[in-house]
Motif scaffolding. Structure first.
Motif, mmCIF file in Angstrom:
data_model
loop_
_atom_site.group_PDB
_atom_site.id
_atom_site.type_symbol
_atom_site.label_atom_id
_atom_site.label_comp_id
_atom_site.label_asym_id
_atom_site.label_seq_id
_atom_site.Cartn_x
_atom_site.Cartn_y
_atom_site.Cartn_z
ATOM 1 N N ILE A 178 -11.402 21.031 2.433
ATOM 2 C CA ILE A 178 -10.240 21.673 3.050
ATOM 3 C C ILE A 178 -10.294 23.157 2.679
ATOM 4 C CG2 ILE A 178 -7.723 21.815 3.141
ATOM 5 C CD1 ILE A 178 -7.586 18.883 2.427
ATOM 6 N N VAL A 179 -10.185 24.014 3.686
ATOM 7 C CA VAL A 179 -10.310 25.454 3.471
ATOM 8 C C VAL A 179 -9.123 26.184 4.079
ATOM 9 C CG1 VAL A 179 -11.785 27.488 3.773
ATOM 10 C CG2 VAL A 179 -12.808 25.195 3.666
ATOM 11 N N GLU A 180 -8.530 27.079 3.322
ATOM 12 C CA GLU A 180 -7.490 27.956 3.852
ATOM 13 C C GLU A 180 -8.142 29.246 4.348
ATOM 14 O OE1 GLU A 180 -4.608 28.701 0.851
ATOM 15 O OE2 GLU A 180 -3.652 26.722 1.017
ATOM 16 N N VAL A 181 -7.783 29.657 5.558
ATOM 17 C CA VAL A 181 -8.280 30.908 6.130
ATOM 18 C C VAL A 181 -7.060 31.760 6.472
ATOM 19 C CG1 VAL A 181 -9.691 31.980 7.911
ATOM 20 C CG2 VAL A 181 -10.261 29.675 7.094
ATOM 21 N N LYS A 182 -6.860 32.810 5.693
ATOM 22 C CA LYS A 182 -5.651 33.616 5.841
ATOM 23 C C LYS A 182 -5.947 34.935 6.540
ATOM 24 C CE LYS A 182 -3.126 31.646 1.925
ATOM 25 N NZ LYS A 182 -2.344 31.932 0.705
ATOM 26 N N GLY A 183 -5.164 35.211 7.581
ATOM 27 C CA GLY A 183 -5.315 36.443 8.348
ATOM 28 C C GLY A 183 -4.675 36.262 9.707
ATOM 29 N N ASP A 184 -4.083 37.337 10.246
ATOM 30 C CA ASP A 184 -3.450 37.262 11.562
ATOM 31 C C ASP A 184 -4.462 36.833 12.616
ATOM 32 O OD1 ASP A 184 -1.083 38.028 10.489
ATOM 33 O OD2 ASP A 184 -1.055 40.050 11.324
ATOM 34 N N GLY A 185 -4.081 35.840 13.396
ATOM 35 C CA GLY A 185 -4.943 35.397 14.486
ATOM 36 C C GLY A 185 -5.978 34.371 14.101
ATOM 37 N N ALA A 186 -6.052 34.004 12.827
ATOM 38 C CA ALA A 186 -7.089 33.067 12.390
ATOM 39 C C ALA A 186 -6.946 31.713 13.086
ATOM 40 C CB ALA A 186 -7.031 32.887 10.868
ATOM 41 N N TYR A 187 -5.711 31.230 13.203
ATOM 42 C CA TYR A 187 -5.522 29.921 13.844
ATOM 43 C C TYR A 187 -5.905 29.971 15.322
ATOM 44 C CZ TYR A 187 -3.353 25.858 15.938
ATOM 45 O OH TYR A 187 -3.136 24.714 16.669
ATOM 46 N N ASP A 188 -5.485 31.011 16.029
ATOM 47 C CA ASP A 188 -5.779 31.101 17.463
ATOM 48 C C ASP A 188 -7.280 31.188 17.723
ATOM 49 O OD1 ASP A 188 -3.166 30.888 18.111
ATOM 50 O OD2 ASP A 188 -2.959 32.865 19.039
ATOM 51 N N VAL A 189 -8.023 31.786 16.799
ATOM 52 C CA VAL A 189 -9.473 31.887 16.962
ATOM 53 C C VAL A 189 -10.151 30.562 16.631
ATOM 54 C CG1 VAL A 189 -11.568 32.965 16.048
ATOM 55 C CG2 VAL A 189 -9.578 34.375 16.581
ATOM 56 N N LEU A 190 -9.744 29.951 15.528
ATOM 57 C CA LEU A 190 -10.444 28.776 15.028
ATOM 58 C C LEU A 190 -9.991 27.464 15.665
ATOM 59 C CD1 LEU A 190 -10.518 29.739 11.248
ATOM 60 C CD2 LEU A 190 -12.469 29.671 12.804
ATOM 61 N N ARG A 191 -8.875 27.461 16.371
ATOM 62 C CA ARG A 191 -8.346 26.196 16.909
ATOM 63 C C ARG A 191 -9.325 25.511 17.856
ATOM 64 N NH1 ARG A 191 -3.831 28.364 21.309
ATOM 65 N NH2 ARG A 191 -5.005 30.203 21.980
ATOM 66 N N TRP A 192 -10.224 26.289 18.473
ATOM 67 C CA TRP A 192 -11.192 25.708 19.404
ATOM 68 C C TRP A 192 -12.253 24.877 18.682
ATOM 69 C CZ3 TRP A 192 -8.480 26.437 23.416
ATOM 70 C CH2 TRP A 192 -7.809 27.640 23.649
ATOM 71 N N GLU A 193 -12.271 24.942 17.346
ATOM 72 C CA GLU A 193 -13.283 24.210 16.586
ATOM 73 C C GLU A 193 -12.881 22.769 16.282
ATOM 74 O OE1 GLU A 193 -16.449 25.566 15.811
ATOM 75 O OE2 GLU A 193 -15.554 26.780 17.408
ATOM 76 N N SER A 194 -11.657 22.395 16.620
ATOM 77 C CA SER A 194 -11.210 21.021 16.366
ATOM 78 C C SER A 194 -11.971 20.037 17.243
ATOM 79 C CB SER A 194 -9.702 20.893 16.649
ATOM 80 O OG SER A 194 -8.943 21.452 15.616
ATOM 81 N N GLY A 195 -12.529 19.017 16.622
ATOM 82 C CA GLY A 195 -13.266 18.003 17.359
ATOM 83 C C GLY A 195 -14.468 17.524 16.563
ATOM 84 N N VAL A 196 -15.292 16.717 17.211
ATOM 85 C CA VAL A 196 -16.471 16.160 16.553
ATOM 86 C C VAL A 196 -17.689 17.034 16.851
ATOM 87 C CG1 VAL A 196 -18.030 14.178 16.416
ATOM 88 C CG2 VAL A 196 -15.560 13.812 16.660
ATOM 89 N N HIS A 197 -18.346 17.491 15.790
ATOM 90 C CA HIS A 197 -19.563 18.302 15.898
ATOM 91 C C HIS A 197 -20.761 17.391 15.615
ATOM 92 C CE1 HIS A 197 -17.510 22.390 15.652
ATOM 93 N NE2 HIS A 197 -16.529 21.517 15.450
ATOM 94 N N ARG A 198 -21.724 17.385 16.515
ATOM 95 C CA ARG A 198 -22.885 16.494 16.387
ATOM 96 C C ARG A 198 -24.145 17.298 16.098
ATOM 97 N NH1 ARG A 198 -24.887 12.855 21.446
ATOM 98 N NH2 ARG A 198 -25.382 14.946 22.232
ATOM 99 N N VAL A 199 -24.933 16.837 15.162
ATOM 100 C CA VAL A 199 -26.198 17.502 14.837
ATOM 101 C C VAL A 199 -27.349 16.543 15.123
ATOM 102 C CG1 VAL A 199 -26.103 16.795 12.409
ATOM 103 C CG2 VAL A 199 -27.518 18.752 13.073
#
Length: 394
Positions: A194-215
């Motif tokens: 679990i990682v906290e990322v603090k800064g204006d706009g961080a959630y709006d930028v990173l929200r697209w990363e939610s989901g399953v990542h396959r390698v």
């Protein structure tokens, strides 16, 4: 795109729009721009009506609210004024394109080209961007939860790669990061973090990363060279500190608080004191456990931060589903069981399945630079969908 002269039909609702009349049906892209301009026109008319409702002394609560709305819609008025002015200048220049003086014709041709370019920028970029509602989460920081999935130790190793990728992206964006919780895997890698990322706009930028990542890659322990497929689930939550919101996300009466001795290695402070904390939000069943800090107070504070973020995420997801129930493609962006991206090491490519974008530079993505390209395109796709919703509701 052709001049807006070809975009507008004779049935335009005011004299200005009537100047854009065209006998031929407009192309699809131009038709979309025409409809967006009409939406802008309506917003400007609403703004004018709002201004007319102001009282003379501007002292009432209603006046304060109206003044705030007028301030917020100033860019819309400026864009409309620029659109009207540019079109008028174009019409004046049209008459000079057939001037008998060669020098005048050349000047008119050059000016007409510049004005047409300005008009295109207005209708294709400026106006659409102004019509998109501002994000209600633009100021929020983010909390990332990464959990290894299928693939055993290889999944844990891939989770380490993703965690490093997000930390590098945060560094480029000049956000502050803190690894709140991290469980190592005995065979190497990380089982969850679990990682906290603090800064204006961080959630709006990173929200697209939610989901399953396959390698898809050959593990270092694979002697036959066979490609293995592993997955990591990423959940991006809005990081909501107690001071960040006046909205009550939960009542303390609905939270069950338990304290216990922490498990695992760590010595006296971990095993011999009741420093671990577990919270259960009874109405939703959301459970948060925290034992990484040395004191119960610190673990309690961390646990409540995570609980607040998860409840805010539930609220935002519910609002998205309610607003866009008719557009399943948009609702899917909140579906964390969806496979969103594949990282193929053998072919050095990364594919985002939501928008069908493939980048053949896997190393750049894992370094954080290429990831920004995906995020930009996903935001662009989202904005286009918002505009499409707006047009459908017109």
């Amino acid at each position: 795109m052709f001049s807006l002269l070809r975009c507008f039909r004779l049935q335009a609702r005011n004299p200005f729009l009537a100047r854009f009349a065209s006998r031929a049906p407009p192309p699809a892209a131009d038709s979309k721009n025409v409809r967006l301009v009409r939406i802008l026109e309506k917003r400007v008319e609403d703004r004018k009506r709002l201004a007319s409702e102001l009282s003379e002394d501007l002292s009432s609560a209603s006046d304060i609210s109206r003044l705030k709305q007028l301030k917020e819609t100033e860019p819309l008025q400026a864009a409309w004024d620029q659109l009207v002015n540019t079109r008028q200048l174009l019409e004046e220049t049209d008459a000079l394109l057939s001037d008998p003086d060669e020098t005048m014709r050349a000047l008119a041709t050059e000016e007409h080209k510049e004005l047409s370019s300005s008009l295109n920028t207005l209708t294709e970029t400026t106006i659409p961007s102004l019509l998109i509602p501002p994000s209600t989460t633009a100021k929020l920081s983010a909390m990332l939860e990464l959990k290894s999935g299928v693939g055993g130790s290889e999944s844990s190793l891939f989770l380490s790669d993703l965690l490093r990728m997000y930390l590098r992206l945060a560094n480029v964006q000049q956000w502050q990061t803190a690894v709140v919780s991290q469980n190592e895997n005995e065979g190497g890698g990380i089982k969850d973090a679990i990682v906290e990322v603090k800064g204006d706009g961080a959630y709006d930028v990173l929200r697209w990363e939610s989901g399953v990542h396959r390698v898809q890659r050959v593990p270092a322990t694979e002697a036959s060279g066979r490609v293995h497929t592993s997955t990591v689930a990423v959940i991006v939550l809005p990081l909501v500190e107690e001071s960040d919101t006046t909205e009550e996300l939960f009542s303390m009466d609905d939270v069950k608080v338990e304290v216990m001795r922490a498990r695992g290695a760590g010595g006296q402070h971990v095993n011999r004191t009741e420093s671990a904390v577990r919270l259960t939000h009874i109405p939703t069943g959301v459970t948060v456990s925290m034992q990484d800090e040395r004191s119960q107070h610190q673990n309690r504070r961390r646990a409540f931060t995570i609980l607040r973020s998860r409840l805010m995420d539930i609220k935002l997801t519910r609002e998205i589903a309610e607003r866009r129930a008719t557009r399943q493609s948009l609702v899917r962006t909140a579906d964390r069981s969806e496979k969103i991206r594949t990282y193929n090491f053998a072919q050095e490519r990364v594919t985002d399945h939501r928008i069908g974008l493939t980048l053949k530079n896997l190393s750049s993505v894992l370094e954080g630079d290429g990831l920004q390209d995906f995020i930009y395109e996903l935001q662009k796709d989202h904005d286009e969908s918002v505009l499409e919703d707006m047009l459908n509701a017109e």
